[in-house]
Enzyme design. Structure first.
Site, PDB file in Angstrom:
ATOM      1  N   GLU A 166      22.834-100.760  -1.205  1.00 15.81           N
ATOM      2  CA  GLU A 166      23.286-100.752  -3.013  1.00 15.81           C
ATOM      3  C   GLU A 166      24.704-101.386  -3.168  1.00 15.81           C
ATOM      4  O   GLU A 166      25.532-100.628  -3.713  1.00 15.81           O
ATOM      5  CB  GLU A 166      23.225 -99.153  -3.264  1.00 15.81           C
ATOM      6  CG  GLU A 166      21.986 -98.481  -3.128  1.00 15.81           C
ATOM      7  CD  GLU A 166      21.814 -96.996  -3.803  1.00 15.81           C
ATOM      8  OE1 GLU A 166      22.853 -96.592  -4.125  1.00 15.81           O
ATOM      9  OE2 GLU A 166      20.774 -96.576  -4.025  1.00 15.81           O
ATOM     10  N   GLU A 371      14.332 -95.885  -0.064  1.00 21.76           N
ATOM     11  CA  GLU A 371      14.950 -94.313  -0.598  1.00 21.76           C
ATOM     12  C   GLU A 371      14.059 -93.976  -1.845  1.00 21.76           C
ATOM     13  O   GLU A 371      13.874 -94.907  -2.550  1.00 21.76           O
ATOM     14  CB  GLU A 371      16.231 -94.378  -0.810  1.00 21.76           C
ATOM     15  CG  GLU A 371      17.306 -94.374   0.433  1.00 21.76           C
ATOM     16  CD  GLU A 371      18.680 -94.430  -0.295  1.00 21.76           C
ATOM     17  OE1 GLU A 371      19.044 -93.792  -1.098  1.00 21.76           O
ATOM     18  OE2 GLU A 371      19.540 -95.171   0.356  1.00 21.76           O
TER      19      GLU A 371
HETATM   20  C1  BGP Z   1      21.772 -93.484  -2.932  1.00 19.78           C
HETATM   21  C2  BGP Z   1      22.361 -93.732  -1.709  1.00 19.78           C
HETATM   22  C3  BGP Z   1      22.196 -92.690  -0.576  1.00 19.78           C
HETATM   23  C4  BGP Z   1      21.880 -91.184  -1.145  1.00 19.78           C
HETATM   24  C5  BGP Z   1      21.213 -91.455  -2.466  1.00 19.78           C
HETATM   25  C6  BGP Z   1      21.200 -90.178  -3.317  1.00 19.78           C
HETATM   26  O1  BGP Z   1      22.565 -94.362  -3.975  1.00 19.78           O
HETATM   27  O2  BGP Z   1      21.916 -95.104  -0.949  1.00 19.78           O
HETATM   28  O3  BGP Z   1      23.208 -92.550   0.095  1.00 19.78           O
HETATM   29  O4  BGP Z   1      23.063 -90.533  -1.161  1.00 19.78           O
HETATM   30  O5  BGP Z   1      21.604 -92.228  -3.244  1.00 19.78           O
HETATM   31  O6  BGP Z   1      22.262 -89.891  -4.029  1.00 19.78           O
HETATM   32  P1  BGP Z   1      23.236 -88.377  -3.945  1.00 19.78           P
HETATM   33  O7  BGP Z   1      23.188 -88.273  -2.600  1.00 19.78           O
HETATM   34  O8  BGP Z   1      24.244 -88.857  -4.695  1.00 19.78           O
HETATM   35  O9  BGP Z   1      22.343 -87.524  -4.876  1.00 19.78           O
END
Ligand code: BGP
Length: 471
Positions: A166, A371
């Site tokens: 990201e 993800e």
């Molecule tokens: C993405 C990241 C992850 C994870 C996910 C969920 O942006 O790559 O590392 O954290 O988001 O986000 P959050 O944990 O802030 O809900």
């Protein structure tokens, strides 16, 4: 489009789940690890920090055994740069090298393919102190040589590599660049310079990957999702197209075509954001594009036109973690057609199919979902039960759309849910959980950290065993 005949998932489709080092490992100052920008971030007293996380560092054998029980074909994890090079460059930390050797060997023993993210937000703090980190050109060679070390050390067992997670978020979240202060405009300007360096570093790393004769695939993990027009008014449609460009496509155009598109360049120049580019940078990107793409997808957004006014002139941005409004371009609005998570993320499975089609049409790369998941306030009930039917339904609907995207002609290598187990959420601490495995800790109370299989664990186990037929 609906189909009469459905293609099934390939027999070697990679069913998986993901984590990231700083959110899962803990042991933030153990094993010779150096500090990252995450470790030095000002602590938010309302939520947990990342120092213990899910204590994966001390429990990899137990955790990998659970992955095997779930039936994972692939496990996506990131390597903490500062476990390997505590200062980001210079001396190697053999204890860190050994830790990932143990993890990778345990995965291989269980026939789980490792999918390695080279860098997932936890940038070495020492590089920020040495020369300002990503905003300096010196950062390019340090990233490349760290990645080359990983290729030489683990490349005999790791076939799939993700370069930067990201990048767009790193660029826009100043603490992830190690920037301090509150000059929003200056931070954005520096962000675009950092972005350019990350793109050059990615291309150079892909060049090294080929020169070393590495087998397998490599590419970035991008946060990419559809930005829908709030209405069929042409101004809103234009706003959605522009938002797609300045949120997502600008970066993909750089990675895949080595190009600042005409309209993105105009956007940057109008705001005085154009980064310094050296001769050969764009040619290098053009010559060494990714060979696969990781896609992180959670929600979609809807936007309407936001004309610039005297009150909101060109250059105005609504302050938020990620841009929600830009004068003269777009403004995010609520999408009344969609339900949202407890954190307001609008749930849009069809948006995932659209996203995959958009990426396929524009860039023609094989993709893997790196993800996808839902954050929720899971509740541990007596008898060690977690009834996360909302998670099952979220994942089921999204996997169905992956299947439809494959029917649309998109090449999908696999699907990794976020996350394998509960990790510390990047923005919301431990109260926002994503995993198939519950970790028995609260924000500030570590309890016994035991691992508990949620209902979604048993459901995903069946999905994998039936190669996506039993959803
Ligand atoms: C993405 C990241 C992850 C994870 C996910 C969920 O942006 O790559 O590392 O954290 O988001 O986000 P959050 O944990 O802030 O809900």
């Amino acid at each position: 489009m609906e189909y009469k005949a459905y293609t099934s998932f390939d027999p070697d489709f990679l069913w998986g789940a993901s984590t990231a080092s700083f959110q899962v490992e803990g042991a933030a100052e153990e094993g010779g690890k150096g500090l990252s920008v995450i470790d030095v971030m000002p602590k938010n007293p309302a939520i947990t920090d990342f120092s213990v996380a899910a204590d994966h560092y001390h429990r990899i054998e137990e955790d990998v055994a659970l992955m095997a029980e779930l039936g994972l074909k692939v496990y996506r994890f990131s390597i903490a740069w500062t476990r390997i090079f505590p200062d980001g460059n210079g001396e190697v930390n053999e204890e860190g090298v050994a830790f990932y050797n143990r993890l990778i060997n345990a995965l291989i023993k269980h026939h789980i393919e490792p999918l390695v993210t080279i860098y997932h937000f936890d940038y070495p703090q020492s590089l920020v102190e040495q020369y300002g980190g990503w905003i300096s050109r010196e950062s390019i060679e340090d990233y490349r040589s760290y990645a080359a070390f990983l290729f030489k050390t683990y490349g005999d067992r790791v076939k799939y590599w993700l370069t930067i997670n990201e990048q767009d978020h790193v660029v826009r979240i100043p603490s992830r660049l190690g920037l301090t202060g509150d000059d929003h405009y200056e931070q954005l300007r520096l962000g675009y310079q950092a972005n350019h360096h990350m793109c050059v570093a990615t291309a150079l790393t892909i060049k090294t990957f080929h020169e070393l004769g590495m087998k397998g695939k490599i590419g970035p993990a991008v946060s990419y999702s559809m930005v829908h027009p709030a209405s069929s008014h042409p101004d809103d449609v234009l706003a959605s197209k522009d938002a797609m460009l300045i949120k997502h496509n600008y970066l993909m155009d750089l990675h895949c075509y080595g190009e600042y598109s005409y309209s993105f360049q105009s956007y940057l120049e109008e705001r005085d954001f154009m980064p310094a580019i050296e001769d050969g940078d764009l040619e290098l990107m053009k010559q060494y594009p990714p060979t696969m793409l990781g896609v992180n997808y959670y929600f979609s957004e809807a936007v309407r036109a936001f004309p610039a006014t005297e009150e909101f002139p060109i250059g105005y941005q609504k302050k938020s973690l990620l841009p929600e409004a830009e004068a003269g371009v777009f403004e995010v609005v609520k999408n009344e057609n969609l339900a949202a998570t407890d954190w307001g993320w609008e749930i849009d499975p069809v948006g995932l199919r659209l996203t995959l089609r958009e990426l396929h049409e524009r860039y023609k790369l094989p993709m893997i979902i790196t993800e996808n998941g839902i954050g929720a306030y899971d509740k541990l009930e007596e008898g060690d039960i977690v009834r996360d039917d909302y998670r099952i339904s979220y994942l089921r609907e999204h996997i169905k759309q992956v299947k439809l995207a494959i029917n649309d002609g998109v090449t999908m290598l696999g699907y990794c849910a976020w996350s394998f187990m509960d990790v510390v959420s990047g923005r919301n601490g431990m109260e926002k959980r994503y995993g198939f495995v519950y970790i028995n800790r609260a924000d500030f109370d570590l309890k016994d950290m035991r691992r508990i299989k949620k209902d979604s664990f048993h459901w995903y186990q069946k999905v994998i065993a039936s190669n996506g037929e039993d959803l």
